[in-house]
Design a protein around this motif. Structure first.
Motif, short mmCIF file in Angstrom:
data_model
loop_
_atom_site.label_atom_id
_atom_site.label_comp_id
_atom_site.label_asym_id
_atom_site.label_seq_id
_atom_site.Cartn_x
_atom_site.Cartn_y
_atom_site.Cartn_z
N ALA A 180 -12.20 7.97 1.98
CA ALA A 180 -10.96 7.21 2.02
C ALA A 180 -11.23 5.78 2.47
CB ALA A 180 -9.96 7.88 2.96
N HIS A 204 -11.06 2.84 5.17
CA HIS A 204 -11.16 2.93 6.62
C HIS A 204 -10.90 1.60 7.33
CE1 HIS A 204 -13.94 6.24 5.16
NE2 HIS A 204 -12.94 6.88 5.74
N HIS A 208 -12.06 11.40 7.51
CA HIS A 208 -11.52 11.19 6.17
C HIS A 208 -12.59 10.58 5.27
CE1 HIS A 208 -7.53 12.09 7.72
NE2 HIS A 208 -7.72 11.20 8.68
N ALA A 210 -5.62 0.09 6.43
CA ALA A 210 -5.54 1.38 5.73
C ALA A 210 -5.24 2.52 6.69
CB ALA A 210 -6.84 1.64 4.97
N LEU A 211 -5.85 2.49 7.88
CA LEU A 211 -5.61 3.55 8.85
C LEU A 211 -4.20 3.48 9.42
CD1 LEU A 211 -9.05 3.55 10.70
CD2 LEU A 211 -8.18 5.27 9.12
N THR A 259 -1.62 2.48 7.76
CA THR A 259 -0.79 3.05 6.70
C THR A 259 -0.90 4.57 6.69
OG1 THR A 259 -1.04 1.05 5.34
CG2 THR A 259 -0.39 3.09 4.21
N ARG A 260 -2.10 5.09 6.82
CA ARG A 260 -2.32 6.54 6.79
C ARG A 260 -1.55 7.24 7.91
NH1 ARG A 260 -5.89 10.39 5.09
NH2 ARG A 260 -7.08 8.86 3.89
N PHE A 261 -1.55 6.64 9.13
CA PHE A 261 -0.96 7.31 10.28
C PHE A 261 0.45 6.81 10.60
CE2 PHE A 261 -5.61 7.70 11.40
CZ PHE A 261 -5.67 9.06 11.13
#
Length: 233
Positions: free
Chosen positions: A129, A131, A126, A135-136, A138-140
């Motif tokens: 974005a 990292h 990504h 944040a990760l 939240t992303r996943f």
């Protein structure tokens, strides 16, 4: 394949400048699935805890004062990690502190060839974005509601879920598809006949009258397209 996800908490950013590891958390995975085995320990750093570092992880001088020194638990830690690959977020930081503590105990450093950095994986997958671990998560869709402050074991457990997503998703290593297919193959299905009247076959050929009407319709066409391709008789 056996892998170890780990995270550390420290007194600061520079082991060469005198900072020490104060906590380590390790999570065992096998074929990308957590086994439930963990290693978690706090260490007395034998130096004061800077207020900036305490604000990050909440580990105070008083809390750490009765904890064992790293040298007292190094054998247990090395037995747990064995020769497995070691995964961390911004792994060079954690490897730097781990190897610094090992050198203080006159132990061999962990070879960097065993290092897998999820920060590098995230930047590759990504680009551009955010990292951070938050944040990760939240992303996943990884639940991080318990992460009030940094904690080595909790962060390693969160990172284990993130690592699975970064390397292909939650079904890797589960073997569910193969097991379901095998189970379906073994299943015997009994089909009950349905008792209903059978209709006679419907006629699909046109009647003579329909054929004649169609012939007349075609004959009335002026310069039909297909005549261009018909060879003269």
């Amino acid at each position: 394949m056996r892998e170890i996800i780990f995270d550390t908490e420290t007194t600061g950013l520079s082991p060469a400048g005198g900072d020490r590891m104060v906590e380590i958390g390790c999570v065992e995975m096998f074929n990308r699935v957590e086994t439930g085995r963990t290693f978690h320990a706090y260490f007395n750093p034998e130096r004061p805890m800077p207020s900036e570092a305490e604000a990050v992880h909440g580990l105070s001088d008083i809390f750490l004062s009765d904890k064992p020194r790293f040298s007292e638990l190094v054998d247990d830690l090395l037995e747990f990690i064995a020769d497995a690959p070691l995964i961390a977020h911004n792994a060079s930081f954690d490897f730097g502190f781990l190897n610094h503590e090992l050198s203080r105990c006159a132990r061999d450093p962990i070879c960097l060839s065993r290092m897998i950095d999820t920060l590098t994986l995230a930047r590759t997958r990504h680009p551009g974005a955010k990292h951070s671990l938050d944040a990760l998560c939240t992303r996943f869709g990884v639940d991080r509601s318990q992460r009030i402050k940094h904690g080595a074991l909790l962060d390693a457990q969160l990172l284990a879920q993130v690592y699975v997503e970064l390397t292909g998703g939650r079904q890797i290593g589960l073997g569910l598809v193969a097991e379901a297919t095998e189970a379906a193959t073994r299943t015997t299905v009994t089909v009950q006949p349905i008792d209903r009247p059978i209709r006679p076959a419907r006629p699909h050929f046109p009647s003579e009258a329909e054929t004649e009407r169609h012939r007349q319709f075609i004959a009335a066409m002026a310069s039909p397209l297909w005549e261009r391709f018909l060879a003269p008789i």
